[in-house]
Design a protein around this motif. Structure first.
Motif, PDB file in Angstrom:
ATOM      1  N   SER A   9       1.096  -1.216  -0.125  1.00 41.59           N
ATOM      2  CA  SER A   9      -0.066   0.008   0.062  1.00 41.59           C
ATOM      3  C   SER A   9       0.976   1.296  -0.005  1.00 41.59           C
ATOM      4  O   SER A   9       2.028   1.297  -0.725  1.00 41.59           O
ATOM      5  CB  SER A   9      -0.917   0.036   1.229  1.00 41.59           C
ATOM      6  OG  SER A   9      -1.895   0.897   1.117  1.00 41.59           O
ATOM      7  N   LEU A  10       0.363   2.397   0.610  1.00 40.66           N
ATOM      8  CA  LEU A  10       1.026   3.415   0.657  1.00 40.66           C
ATOM      9  C   LEU A  10       2.450   3.505   1.190  1.00 40.66           C
ATOM     10  O   LEU A  10       3.298   3.918   0.725  1.00 40.66           O
ATOM     11  CB  LEU A  10       0.129   4.715   1.411  1.00 40.66           C
ATOM     12  CG  LEU A  10      -0.949   5.064   0.511  1.00 40.66           C
ATOM     13  CD1 LEU A  10      -1.769   5.947   1.790  1.00 40.66           C
ATOM     14  CD2 LEU A  10      -1.069   5.580  -0.715  1.00 40.66           C
ATOM     15  N   ALA A  11       2.455   2.870   2.318  1.00 41.33           N
ATOM     16  CA  ALA A  11       4.015   2.891   3.011  1.00 41.33           C
ATOM     17  C   ALA A  11       4.977   1.882   2.176  1.00 41.33           C
ATOM     18  O   ALA A  11       6.040   2.228   2.069  1.00 41.33           O
ATOM     19  CB  ALA A  11       3.536   2.021   4.304  1.00 41.33           C
ATOM     20  N   GLY A  12       4.256   0.826   1.364  1.00 43.04           N
ATOM     21  CA  GLY A  12       5.230   0.187   0.470  1.00 43.04           C
ATOM     22  C   GLY A  12       5.564   0.962  -0.449  1.00 43.04           C
ATOM     23  O   GLY A  12       6.967   0.990  -1.039  1.00 43.04           O
ATOM     24  N   ARG A  13       4.757   1.737  -1.346  1.00 43.80           N
ATOM     25  CA  ARG A  13       5.393   2.473  -2.364  1.00 43.80           C
ATOM     26  C   ARG A  13       6.359   3.579  -2.039  1.00 43.80           C
ATOM     27  O   ARG A  13       7.114   3.911  -2.580  1.00 43.80           O
ATOM     28  CB  ARG A  13       4.097   3.024  -3.087  1.00 43.80           C
ATOM     29  CG  ARG A  13       3.089   2.103  -3.526  1.00 43.80           C
ATOM     30  CD  ARG A  13       2.127   2.654  -4.746  1.00 43.80           C
ATOM     31  NE  ARG A  13       0.997   3.291  -4.059  1.00 43.80           N
ATOM     32  CZ  ARG A  13      -0.007   2.864  -3.470  1.00 43.80           C
ATOM     33  NH1 ARG A  13      -0.386   1.293  -3.833  1.00 43.80           N
ATOM     34  NH2 ARG A  13      -1.130   3.303  -2.905  1.00 43.80           N
ATOM     35  N   ALA A  14       6.170   4.098  -0.415  1.00 44.22           N
ATOM     36  CA  ALA A  14       7.084   5.245  -0.194  1.00 44.22           C
ATOM     37  C   ALA A  14       8.247   4.415   0.112  1.00 44.22           C
ATOM     38  O   ALA A  14       9.478   5.051   0.183  1.00 44.22           O
ATOM     39  CB  ALA A  14       6.432   5.630   0.852  1.00 44.22           C
ATOM     40  N   LEU A  15       8.389   3.197   0.495  1.00 40.39           N
ATOM     41  CA  LEU A  15       9.540   2.422   0.862  1.00 40.39           C
ATOM     42  C   LEU A  15      10.274   2.253  -0.391  1.00 40.39           C
ATOM     43  O   LEU A  15      11.414   2.576  -0.410  1.00 40.39           O
ATOM     44  CB  LEU A  15       9.278   1.211   1.386  1.00 40.39           C
ATOM     45  CG  LEU A  15      10.534   0.192   1.923  1.00 40.39           C
ATOM     46  CD1 LEU A  15      11.498   0.884   2.841  1.00 40.39           C
ATOM     47  CD2 LEU A  15       9.843  -0.925   2.681  1.00 40.39           C
ATOM     48  N   ALA A  16       9.621   1.782  -1.420  1.00 39.49           N
ATOM     49  CA  ALA A  16      10.289   1.720  -2.958  1.00 39.49           C
ATOM     50  C   ALA A  16      10.769   2.696  -3.382  1.00 39.49           C
ATOM     51  O   ALA A  16      11.919   2.995  -3.982  1.00 39.49           O
ATOM     52  CB  ALA A  16       9.078   1.304  -3.909  1.00 39.49           C
TER      53      ALA A  16
END
Length: 221
Positions: A9-16
């Motif tokens: 989700s949002l956190a994962g996309r921000a991590l990437a």
């Protein structure tokens, strides 16, 4: 266990994208002997095993050498309760080193010797600190710039101003005989804001009198 749900989700996309980063270190890499032992029996007897101060001290020193400005957090049921205020402070800081304990507990000497701040996410016991760390990380990461699509979303939620959040509604206008409150369909933003504030105060009084007492306000204010 990491990044776990934070990789989606949002956190994962921000991590990437590199908006935030996470490095998981295995304490057992600093364990002793052939079996990489990290714990021992409690001094004075008793059930369970205690994580060793020398092993944890070595792991902490490798992860955060002297001079590292990040706070050192130990997820612990006896710690200071995690609040939105503390979460926001962490989000505005240099990051954090988070220690996840296991077994019966952690040798008190490493808590003192490495300046660990004990943090609790609630009055209950988990198998280890990893799930608690994920809760803390999720609360912090979502406040970092660029993670949430609408930054205002994080400013109008429960606990941001000491109150629980007001009720939410969306389409359809009526569902199973229950209608959206007319005030939310009035188009008067001032009236809507006052209604939301009143509802937030009402819910806080009813459900969290401890929070309401700390607010130092009343519905008449």
């Amino acid at each position: 266990m990491f990044p776990g749900p934070l990789g989606t989700s949002l956190a994962g996309r921000a991590l990437a994208r590199g908006d935030w980063s996470l490095e998981a270190l295995n304490i057992r890499e600093h364990g002793l002997g052939r079996h990489r032992t990290v714990d021992d029996t409690p001094a004075g007897g008793g059930a369970g095993m205690v994580m060793r101060a020398d092993v944890l001290g070595s792991a902490i020193d490798a992860a955060a050498p002297a001079g590292d400005p990040r706070p050192r957090l130990l997820m612990s049921p006896r710690g200071t309760p995690l609040t939105q205020k503390r979460v926001r402070a962490l989000a505005q800081g240099p990051g954090a080193l988070i220690l996840c304990g296991r077994f019966e507990g952690v040798d008190e000497r490493v808590i003192e010797g490495r300046g660990l701040e004990e943090v609790s996410i609630g009055d209950y016991i988990l198998s280890g600190g990893e799930m608690a760390a994920l809760v803390l990380l999720d609360a912090v990461v979502r406040l970092l710039p660029g993670v949430m699509g609408n930054a205002q979303s994080g400013e109008t939620e429960s606990f941001e101003d000491g109150l629980l959040e007001h009720p939410h509604y969306t389409r359809p206008t009526e569902w199973e005989g229950r209608a959206i409150p007319p005030v939310l369909q009035s188009g008067d933003h001032g009236v809507v804001a006052r209604w939301r504030r009143t509802e937030a105060e009402r819910l806080t009084q009813q459900r969290r009198p401890d929070l309401w007492q700390n607010c130092g306000i009343s519905l008449k204010d």
